[in-house]
Design a protein around this motif. Structure first.
Motif, PDB file in Angstrom:
ATOM      1  N   HIS A  37      -7.114  -0.720  -8.996  1.00 16.04           N
ATOM      2  CA  HIS A  37      -7.047   0.702  -9.348  1.00 16.04           C
ATOM      3  C   HIS A  37      -5.609   1.207  -9.371  1.00 16.04           C
ATOM      4  O   HIS A  37      -5.235   1.997 -10.255  1.00 16.04           O
ATOM      5  CB  HIS A  37      -7.866   1.533  -8.360  1.00 16.04           C
ATOM      6  CG  HIS A  37      -9.336   1.283  -8.449  1.00 16.04           C
ATOM      7  ND1 HIS A  37     -10.078   1.645  -9.545  1.00 16.04           N
ATOM      8  CD2 HIS A  37     -10.196   0.699  -7.585  1.00 16.04           C
ATOM      9  CE1 HIS A  37     -11.341   1.297  -9.347  1.00 16.04           C
ATOM     10  NE2 HIS A  37     -11.431   0.714  -8.163  1.00 16.04           N
ATOM     11  N   LEU A  38      -4.790   0.765  -8.418  1.00 14.29           N
ATOM     12  CA  LEU A  38      -3.383   1.174  -8.400  1.00 14.29           C
ATOM     13  C   LEU A  38      -2.659   0.645  -9.625  1.00 14.29           C
ATOM     14  O   LEU A  38      -1.904   1.371 -10.272  1.00 14.29           O
ATOM     15  CB  LEU A  38      -2.714   0.673  -7.117  1.00 14.29           C
ATOM     16  CG  LEU A  38      -1.231   0.982  -6.952  1.00 14.29           C
ATOM     17  CD1 LEU A  38      -0.988   2.489  -6.969  1.00 14.29           C
ATOM     18  CD2 LEU A  38      -0.709   0.381  -5.671  1.00 14.29           C
ATOM     19  N   ARG A  39      -2.900  -0.615  -9.971  1.00 11.85           N
ATOM     20  CA  ARG A  39      -2.285  -1.202 -11.160  1.00 11.85           C
ATOM     21  C   ARG A  39      -2.717  -0.458 -12.421  1.00 11.85           C
ATOM     22  O   ARG A  39      -1.906  -0.169 -13.298  1.00 11.85           O
ATOM     23  CB  ARG A  39      -2.641  -2.679 -11.254  1.00 11.85           C
ATOM     24  CG  ARG A  39      -1.953  -3.399 -12.397  1.00 11.85           C
ATOM     25  CD  ARG A  39      -2.308  -4.872 -12.447  1.00 11.85           C
ATOM     26  NE  ARG A  39      -3.751  -5.025 -12.599  1.00 11.85           N
ATOM     27  CZ  ARG A  39      -4.492  -5.830 -11.861  1.00 11.85           C
ATOM     28  NH1 ARG A  39      -3.948  -6.558 -10.919  1.00 11.85           N
ATOM     29  NH2 ARG A  39      -5.787  -5.916 -12.058  1.00 11.85           N
ATOM     30  N   ALA A  40      -3.996  -0.105 -12.500  1.00  9.86           N
ATOM     31  CA  ALA A  40      -4.490   0.624 -13.671  1.00  9.86           C
ATOM     32  C   ALA A  40      -3.850   1.999 -13.774  1.00  9.86           C
ATOM     33  O   ALA A  40      -3.449   2.425 -14.859  1.00  9.86           O
ATOM     34  CB  ALA A  40      -6.009   0.756 -13.594  1.00  9.86           C
ATOM     35  N   LYS A  54       2.695  -4.958 -12.593  1.00  9.87           N
ATOM     36  CA  LYS A  54       1.835  -5.804 -11.761  1.00  9.87           C
ATOM     37  C   LYS A  54       2.012  -5.443 -10.295  1.00  9.87           C
ATOM     38  O   LYS A  54       3.052  -4.945  -9.886  1.00  9.87           O
ATOM     39  CB  LYS A  54       2.195  -7.275 -11.948  1.00  9.87           C
ATOM     40  CG  LYS A  54       2.037  -7.781 -13.348  1.00  9.87           C
ATOM     41  CD  LYS A  54       2.535  -9.192 -13.456  1.00  9.87           C
ATOM     42  CE  LYS A  54       2.739  -9.543 -14.909  1.00  9.87           C
ATOM     43  NZ  LYS A  54       3.770 -10.506 -15.114  1.00  9.87           N
ATOM     44  N   ILE A  55       0.993  -5.736  -9.514  1.00  6.51           N
ATOM     45  CA  ILE A  55       1.049  -5.595  -8.060  1.00  6.51           C
ATOM     46  C   ILE A  55       0.960  -7.009  -7.491  1.00  6.51           C
ATOM     47  O   ILE A  55       0.010  -7.740  -7.765  1.00  6.51           O
ATOM     48  CB  ILE A  55      -0.116  -4.744  -7.520  1.00  6.51           C
ATOM     49  CG1 ILE A  55      -0.211  -3.406  -8.243  1.00  6.51           C
ATOM     50  CG2 ILE A  55       0.009  -4.562  -6.018  1.00  6.51           C
ATOM     51  CD1 ILE A  55       0.934  -2.474  -8.006  1.00  6.51           C
ATOM     52  N   LEU A 112       7.461   7.224 -10.118  1.00 10.22           N
ATOM     53  CA  LEU A 112       6.779   5.983  -9.761  1.00 10.22           C
ATOM     54  C   LEU A 112       6.499   5.928  -8.261  1.00 10.22           C
ATOM     55  O   LEU A 112       5.384   5.622  -7.834  1.00 10.22           O
ATOM     56  CB  LEU A 112       7.632   4.792 -10.197  1.00 10.22           C
ATOM     57  CG  LEU A 112       7.073   3.401  -9.952  1.00 10.22           C
ATOM     58  CD1 LEU A 112       5.828   3.173 -10.797  1.00 10.22           C
ATOM     59  CD2 LEU A 112       8.115   2.352 -10.283  1.00 10.22           C
ATOM     60  N   LYS A 113       7.494   6.266  -7.444  1.00 17.57           N
ATOM     61  CA  LYS A 113       7.304   6.267  -5.989  1.00 17.57           C
ATOM     62  C   LYS A 113       6.262   7.294  -5.565  1.00 17.57           C
ATOM     63  O   LYS A 113       5.450   7.029  -4.677  1.00 17.57           O
ATOM     64  CB  LYS A 113       8.626   6.548  -5.275  1.00 17.57           C
ATOM     65  CG  LYS A 113       9.549   5.368  -5.236  1.00 17.57           C
ATOM     66  CD  LYS A 113      10.792   5.704  -4.433  1.00 17.57           C
ATOM     67  CE  LYS A 113      11.709   4.510  -4.344  1.00 17.57           C
ATOM     68  NZ  LYS A 113      12.902   4.802  -3.541  1.00 17.57           N
ATOM     69  N   ALA A 114       6.290   8.465  -6.186  1.00 14.35           N
ATOM     70  CA  ALA A 114       5.312   9.499  -5.835  1.00 14.35           C
ATOM     71  C   ALA A 114       3.896   9.041  -6.152  1.00 14.35           C
ATOM     72  O   ALA A 114       2.966   9.281  -5.369  1.00 14.35           O
ATOM     73  CB  ALA A 114       5.636  10.790  -6.577  1.00 14.35           C
ATOM     74  N   MET A 115       3.718   8.375  -7.285  1.00 12.28           N
ATOM     75  CA  MET A 115       2.377   7.912  -7.649  1.00 12.28           C
ATOM     76  C   MET A 115       1.915   6.800  -6.709  1.00 12.28           C
ATOM     77  O   MET A 115       0.759   6.789  -6.271  1.00 12.28           O
ATOM     78  CB  MET A 115       2.352   7.433  -9.093  1.00 12.28           C
ATOM     79  CG  MET A 115       0.984   6.998  -9.544  1.00 12.28           C
ATOM     80  SD  MET A 115       0.924   6.685 -11.294  1.00 12.28           S
ATOM     81  CE  MET A 115       0.465   8.302 -11.846  1.00 12.28           C
ATOM     82  N   ILE A 116       2.805   5.871  -6.364  1.00 15.21           N
ATOM     83  CA  ILE A 116       2.441   4.792  -5.443  1.00 15.21           C
ATOM     84  C   ILE A 116       2.109   5.377  -4.073  1.00 15.21           C
ATOM     85  O   ILE A 116       1.120   4.994  -3.444  1.00 15.21           O
ATOM     86  CB  ILE A 116       3.574   3.756  -5.342  1.00 15.21           C
ATOM     87  CG1 ILE A 116       3.765   3.052  -6.678  1.00 15.21           C
ATOM     88  CG2 ILE A 116       3.272   2.741  -4.249  1.00 15.21           C
ATOM     89  CD1 ILE A 116       5.012   2.205  -6.754  1.00 15.21           C
ATOM     90  N   ASP A 117       2.929   6.314  -3.598  1.00 20.46           N
ATOM     91  CA  ASP A 117       2.686   6.937  -2.291  1.00 20.46           C
ATOM     92  C   ASP A 117       1.371   7.717  -2.269  1.00 20.46           C
ATOM     93  O   ASP A 117       0.717   7.805  -1.241  1.00 20.46           O
ATOM     94  CB  ASP A 117       3.840   7.860  -1.907  1.00 20.46           C
ATOM     95  CG  ASP A 117       5.103   7.092  -1.560  1.00 20.46           C
ATOM     96  OD1 ASP A 117       4.994   5.892  -1.238  1.00 20.46           O
ATOM     97  OD2 ASP A 117       6.193   7.689  -1.616  1.00 20.46           O
TER      98      ASP A 117
END
Length: 131
Positions: A37-40, A54-55, A112-117
């Motif tokens: 889901h995170l990769r998507a 990729k993760i 990108l960092k905000a979305m990952i966090d």
């Protein structure tokens, strides 16, 4: 008729904003911190055509100590950095986000960092790397 359209125009604008926000919230609820889901979510936002983000698992190297075979003891040789601090198992990262080489990290790093966090589990550590 123009008078009625002028009265209804702000309501139509508010409805459209509400609808777009609702779709955004439903999208966020459909994704979570699982790798797929995170990769998507990252690919949908930053690379929708080629989907190259990729993760990967974090590097989990064991620490190695240098000693002679006769001594069979650990020997301190001072500080030698053979790998980055985040690459070791006891202090390392939990996962790596691998972005393509042509990804513009300078302009997109904070988004990108905000979305990952937002999506990652609490306590998980990550590193962003270029391929």
């Amino acid at each position: 008729m123009a008078w009625l359209q002028a009265l209804v125009a702000p309501i139509i604008t508010l409805h459209q904003q509400w609808y777009n926000k609702r779709l955004d919230n439903l999208y966020k609820l459909a994704h979570n911190g699982q790798v797929c889901h995170l990769r998507a979510a990252l690919n949908d936002t930053f690379d929708p055509d080629q989907r190259r983000i990729k993760i990967a698992n974090g590097n989990k190297y064991q620490r190695r100590y240098i000693y002679t075979s006769g001594e069979q003891k650990q020997k301190y040789l001072g500080i030698n950095y053979l790998m980055q601090v985040g690459d070791y198992a006891d202090t390392g990262i939990d996962f790596r986000v691998v972005v393509p080489q042509d990804f513009d990290l300078v302009n997109n790093i904070y988004q990108l960092k905000a979305m990952i966090d937002f999506y990652k589990l609490a306590g998980k550590r990550y590193n962003i790397e270029k391929e």
